[in-house]
Design an enzyme around this catalytic site. Structure first.
Site, PDB file in Angstrom:
ATOM      1  N   GLY A   1       0.931  -0.826  -0.002  1.00 44.21           N
ATOM      2  CA  GLY A   1      -0.022   0.487  -0.050  1.00 44.21           C
ATOM      3  C   GLY A   1       0.765   1.354   0.327  1.00 44.21           C
ATOM      4  N   ASN A   2       0.490   2.423   0.338  1.00 46.64           N
ATOM      5  CA  ASN A   2       1.482   3.715   0.404  1.00 46.64           C
ATOM      6  C   ASN A   2       0.187   4.523   0.937  1.00 46.64           C
ATOM      7  OD1 ASN A   2      -0.616   5.448  -1.161  1.00 46.64           O
ATOM      8  ND2 ASN A   2      -0.375   3.616  -2.630  1.00 46.64           N
ATOM      9  N   ARG A   3       1.326   5.772   1.956  1.00 48.80           N
ATOM     10  CA  ARG A   3       0.627   6.552   3.111  1.00 48.80           C
ATOM     11  C   ARG A   3      -0.893   7.955   2.118  1.00 48.80           C
ATOM     12  NH1 ARG A   3       5.289   9.462   3.791  1.00 48.80           N
ATOM     13  NH2 ARG A   3       4.229  10.753   5.267  1.00 48.80           N
ATOM     14  N   SER A   4      -1.602   7.336   0.971  1.00 46.66           N
ATOM     15  CA  SER A   4      -2.437   8.264   1.027  1.00 46.66           C
ATOM     16  C   SER A   4      -3.555   7.856   2.083  1.00 46.66           C
ATOM     17  CB  SER A   4      -2.954   7.897  -0.305  1.00 46.66           C
ATOM     18  OG  SER A   4      -4.235   9.113  -0.706  1.00 46.66           O
TER      19      SER A   4
END
Ligand code: PMT
Length: 410
Positions: free
Chosen positions: A214-217
């Site tokens: 995933g990512n931090r958005s």
């Protein structure tokens, strides 16, 4: 004037006890001015006779692909209607429609139509809650199918729970809303009459049932853009990976998780919108295979082979006709240079470049700092500001360019 005057509606009825309520839906659609063409599955005819629908509707009820005078009734029905309403929709019809299987006149019509489709499921609670049914409905939603969820109440056999067909009046109201959508939520707003799709949040690419890439958005930027667009009068669809309340004025929220789901949801709606803003942080790669079971620690570190995801924005750029495309570029170095290169590759009309390593900018925070880049390379550097203000600055720019396009049009 009757709200459905001149509209041609296929009313699909499938086999459940709620089929008797479809008689009232048929009558209400006719009363609202619609030309109603009933299609009953074999199961439906066990609950209600086709004659009842024939007496109320605009045409005799059809029950078979093969028995009527027309050789290919499904294509005629599918091509010549403004809307298909399936009420009640059983788990079988929902499953076949989601899987693209046509084995009777109703499912063949669903696959043959390009008109919008409204599905009103009805079934016993256990069936309604089954993951297969919910997954099929989620897939249909992502493809742009309108769903009127069932209500809770008394079911066949005296059980009480979720799964009872929505009230016929609600289903007819939903049909009216689809065929005569409001042109704006704020009359006179500078985005009134525009249909806008915004993406928000970071995608999750499953490694196994518990782990993902995933990512931090956080979705804050995308939600701010959707909120500002709705306030300025647009009809907004928000495709989001984030589980939070819809922004004010945004009625159409499409939940997705992975890049593939987001691609389906966005590309499936592209023909219906004027502007797309890709504020989501979409994964560029996903695991080539997802483990069906949780990977065991004892087996040692797994080797995860990655493959590229669909580049949604690039795909939108390739398929662009009159749509206006806004991209975001999340960079950690050489901000304008890298963002401009992405802009050219993806045929974007406006690129919003943000340095996601600068304090008060990028992921998770409530503020952002961006450079707006035009296709001719001109840039406008904006100071750090709350994301909702940046959203309005972006819309100011888009509105001015859309107005210029209107002036240029012959
Ligand atoms: O959500 P927040 O916490 O508020 O954070 C906001 C944000 C940093 C996520 C946002 O401001 C932002 O920069 N969004 C874009 C993030 C990103 O994916 O950037 P990119 O440079 O990797 O991609 C460029 C563009 O292509 C983006 O519009 C992206 O949505 C799109 N893309 C990328 C990959 C892919 N497979 N498909 C895409 O459509």
């Amino acid at each position: 004037m009757a709200p459905l005057a001149g509209r041609r509606i296929v009313l699909g009825v499938s086999g459940g006890i709620a089929a008797y309520k479809a008689v009232e839906i048929c009558r209400r659609l006719v009363d609202a001015g619609a030309y109603v063409m009933p299609v009953l599955t074999t199961g439906a005819t066990r609950f209600v006779g086709p004659l009842t629908f024939s007496a109320l509707a605009s045409e005799p009820a059809r029950t078979s692909l093969f028995e009527g005078p027309e050789p290919i009734p499904h294509t005629r029905l599918g091509q010549n209607c403004d809307l298909v309403v399936v009420a009640p929709a059983t788990a079988r019809v929902i499953g076949h429609y989601a899987a693209g299987i046509s084995n009777d006149l109703l499912t063949a019509t669903l696959l043959a139509t390009r008109a919008p489709v409204l599905v009103a499921p009805a079934m016993h609670t256990e069936m309604w809650e089954h993951p297969a049914v919910q997954d099929n409905l989620a897939l249909l939603r992502r493809r742009g199918v309108h769903i009127v969820d069932p209500e809770s109440g008394r079911l066949a056999g005296g059980d009480i729970g979720a799964g009872r067909l929505a009230d016929p009046a609600r289903i007819v109201e939903a049909a009216v809303a689809i065929l005569s959508p409001p042109t704006s939520t704020v009359s006179g707003g500078d985005l009134a009459g525009r249909r806008i799709l915004v993406t928000a949040g970071g995608t999750r690419e499953a490694i196994d049932p518990v782990r993902f890439i995933g990512n931090r958005s956080s979705g804050k930027m995308g939600y701010a853009i959707a909120e500002a667009a709705a306030r300025r009068g647009a009809e907004v669809v928000l495709v989001t990976t984030v589980n939070r309340a819809a922004p004010p004025g945004v009625a159409d929220v499409v939940p997705v998780e992975s890049a593939a789901e987001m691609a389906d949801a966005v590309l499936g709606r592209y023909g219906d919108v004027d502007v797309v803003v890709m504020a989501a942080a979409v994964a560029d790669f996903r695991p080539k295979a997802t483990n069906a079971e949780k990977i065991k620690k004892a087996a040692g570190p797994p080797e995860i082979v990655l493959e590229p995801t669909t580049d949604i924005l690039a795909e939108l750029g390739r398929k662009k006709s009159a749509q206006y495309l806004v991209g975001f570029a999340a960079e950690t170095e050489r901000l304008v240079e890298q963002a401009a290169a992405k802009m050219a590759a993806k045929r974007v009309d406006l690129m919003v470049a943000n340095d996601v390593t600068a304090p008060g900018s990028g992921f998770e925070v409530d503020t952002n700092r961006a450079v707006l880049i035009a296709p001719d390379g001109t840039t406008r550097e904006l100071p750090q500001m709350p994301k909702i203000e940046l959203a309005d600055a972006i819309w100011d720019r888009v509105v001015s360019e859309l107005n210029d396009r209107n002036k240029e049009a012959p």
